[in-house]
Design a protein around this motif. Structure first.
Motif, PDB file in Angstrom:
ATOM      1  N   LEU A 107     -35.451  18.009  50.741  1.00  0.00           N
ATOM      2  CA  LEU A 107     -35.679  19.444  50.684  1.00  0.00           C
ATOM      3  C   LEU A 107     -36.370  19.875  51.959  1.00  0.00           C
ATOM      4  O   LEU A 107     -37.254  19.198  52.463  1.00  0.00           O
ATOM      5  CB  LEU A 107     -36.582  19.781  49.488  1.00  0.00           C
ATOM      6  N   GLN A 129     -39.498  18.358  38.463  1.00  0.00           N
ATOM      7  CA  GLN A 129     -38.435  17.827  39.315  1.00  0.00           C
ATOM      8  C   GLN A 129     -38.597  18.231  40.765  1.00  0.00           C
ATOM      9  O   GLN A 129     -38.248  17.477  41.667  1.00  0.00           O
ATOM     10  CB  GLN A 129     -37.071  18.299  38.788  1.00  0.00           C
ATOM     11  N   ARG A 130     -39.127  19.414  41.006  1.00  0.00           N
ATOM     12  CA  ARG A 130     -39.281  19.906  42.378  1.00  0.00           C
ATOM     13  C   ARG A 130     -40.667  20.497  42.540  1.00  0.00           C
ATOM     14  O   ARG A 130     -40.829  21.708  42.675  1.00  0.00           O
ATOM     15  CB  ARG A 130     -38.195  20.931  42.709  1.00  0.00           C
ATOM     16  N   TRP A 144     -39.810  23.766  49.320  1.00  0.00           N
ATOM     17  CA  TRP A 144     -40.872  23.197  48.478  1.00  0.00           C
ATOM     18  C   TRP A 144     -42.245  23.824  48.687  1.00  0.00           C
ATOM     19  O   TRP A 144     -43.204  23.465  48.007  1.00  0.00           O
ATOM     20  CB  TRP A 144     -40.969  21.693  48.654  1.00  0.00           C
TER      21      TRP A 144
END
Length: 512
Positions: free
Chosen positions: A23, A253-254, A28
């Motif tokens: 990412l 998850q992120r 993020w």
């Protein structure tokens, strides 16, 4: 900082191989402050939706960073980089920002070093720069993508308290490096920065105002500005005893840096090995275990985010606690370090092959060469150990001296020496990649049509960014791009970068 920047310009360290495209920073970063909304390609981190537009004064949305144009901010002066101040020339800010943010996996160490120089250099803003800092923010994001948080923090210090987007990045760097209290203090003392509800709750609690934090959380949930997932995480952060015996929260998850820090605070720390490399910086803090710090340092070393000496310091911190994996590397490095510190040729010859195998497998050849290449060249090593020491030396900053002092033993050595000296006339390339390198060093080499046009149009910085991609990708595809990119570097005076990249193309297992 000086040691880190020197290492960066030397093109110290390679990127990790075989990894999926990570990412990018804009994907993020925590949604910690009120902004106009995500730009192209920006994705808000899960659970951190921004407050409604009416929650902050309107001017916060439209203000331009005060003071000097942020696109001119840099850490490295012209005398250090050798780059002209007018490097960006007539290139558009949008084109430069796009090229600066492009992901490059497995970039050669020398090319990585050039990228760092472009990211950190003090340069005049592009001709169309309007003060919004498009190129500045792109450079910061690329530093974050590489995990180079220390220089990013230095470049963010001034603008961070003047506008939301720089502050957003500065806040996350602070979270990842253990400076969240300072970031929260700045947020509280700077009315121009309008925090989102999750950030407000976090900072109020860090400041000891737990009642106000709880009230902000309830308000944010009632208004729909805090998602259920973030609400539960913040509730556990504010009152952990209330959730004793409850099952752990599902692993996000992120996660953003804010989520990472909240998970740690509630006693459910997350592994960072599958997260963007910048998250590994949080594992270098003194409260992390030695194995965790070792693995984080290796990961950061591959992107040039930390200097080689810091990695060596961790390798030699204490005796290995077990065997296998990182512990085998620790033992091999310690054995070799002891031998070379004693200047014992017999012990060095015995330890060198094993430690080099470990460095190759973990793609840490260049930091190892930076640390030990010069010392190895001073020892009377012969045979296979001497040949290996020579190749390691060619991956070090002393490559040219080491090549000059070497009497070639045949094989590829004459070609390697020719690259290091910048003269390949009359030397036959051993393979197609070597042929592409030789073509860039031939007397008849010329700029490709596309590069010649960019240079003529005063778009040299844009040409260099394109060359970074051409050299990286060309080694896996069209070798003519390797030739064109290397010759551009030589044409504009970056001879050392071109030579080191040529050597790395032939000496490292990965090519690009």
């Amino acid at each position: 900082m000086a040691g880190l920047l020197t290492g960066l310009l030397a093109g110290l360290l390679p990127a990790a191989a075989g990894a999926e495209a990570p990412l990018s920073a804009i994907d993020w970063l925590s949604r910690t402050v009120q902004t106009p909304g995500p730009g192209p390609g920006e994705i808000a981190a899960a659970g951190e939706a921004p407050v409604a537009a009416g929650a902050a004064p309107a001017q916060i949305v439209t203000t331009v960073i005060d003071g000097p144009n942020p696109d001119a901010i840099g850490l490295l002066p012209v005398a250090t980089t050798g780059l002209p101040r007018t490097l960006w020339g007539t290139s558009t800010s949008e084109d430069l920002a796009r090229l600066l943010r492009e992901e490059r996996i497995d970039t050669l160490p020398a090319i990585q070093g050039l990228l760092y120089a472009l990211l950190l250099a003090e340069l005049d803003p592009p001709a169309d720069s309007d003060g919004r800092g498009l190129v500045y923010l792109a450079r910061i994001d690329r530093l974050l993508d590489l995990g180079a948080l220390d220089p990013a923090l230095s470049m963010l210090e001034g603008p961070a308290i003047q506008a939301p987007e720089p502050f957003r990045r500065w806040f996350d760097v602070a979270l990842l490096t253990g400076q969240e209290d300072r970031a929260c203090e700045v947020m509280r003392e700077t009315p121009e920065i309008a925090p989102t509800f999750p950030a407000r709750v976090f900072c109020l609690a860090r400041g000891g105002d737990w009642n106000a934090a709880a009230l902000s959380l309830r308000t944010g949930e009632a208004l729909g500005y805090v998602t259920p997932e973030m609400g539960e995480l913040l509730a556990r952060f504010l009152d952990p005893e209330l959730y004793e015996g409850e099952p752990p929260i599902p692993v996000p998850q992120r996660p953003s840096p804010l989520v990472l820090r909240l998970m740690e605070a509630i006693g459910e720390p997350m592994q960072t090995t599958t997260l963007p490399v910048a998250f590994a910086q949080s594992d270098l803090r003194s409260n992390a275990g030695w194995k965790t710090r070792l693995e984080a340092a290796e990961r950061l070393a591959r992107t040039g985010a930390i200097e080689a000496n810091r990695l060596l310091g961790l390798y030699t911190e204490r005796q290995a606690a077990a065997s296998g994996g990182v512990w085998d590397r620790v033992e091999a490095v310690q054995r070799f370090d002891t031998a070379i510190s004693a200047q014992d040729p017999v012990a060095v010859a015995a330890a060198l092959p094993e430690v080099w195998r470990h460095m190759e497998r973990s793609e840490l050849e260049v930091p190892f060469a930076t640390l030990f290449g010069a010392d190895l060249s001073q020892l009377p090593l012969t045979g296979a150990a001497g040949a290996l020491a020579f190749r390691i030396g060619l991956l070090s900053p002393d490559y040219e001296r080491i090549a000059r002092d070497r009497t070639p033993l045949g094989g590829i050595e004459p070609f390697l020496i020719g690259i290091a000296r910048g003269d390949l006339d009359g030397i036959t390339p051993p393979d197609p990649v070597a042929g592409a390198v030789k073509a860039a060093f031939s007397r008849g080499a010329r700029l490709s049509e596309s590069y010649a046009r960019l240079v003529a149009e005063n778009r040299l910085g844009e040409a260099l960014l394109i060359a970074i991609g051409d050299i990286t990708d060309g080694a896996r595809g069209d070798l003519r791009d390797v030739t064109a990119g290397l010759y551009l570097l030589r044409h504009v005076g970056l001879e050392s970068v071109a030579r080191r990249a040529g050597l790395e193309l032939l000496l490292l297992e990965r090519r690009g």
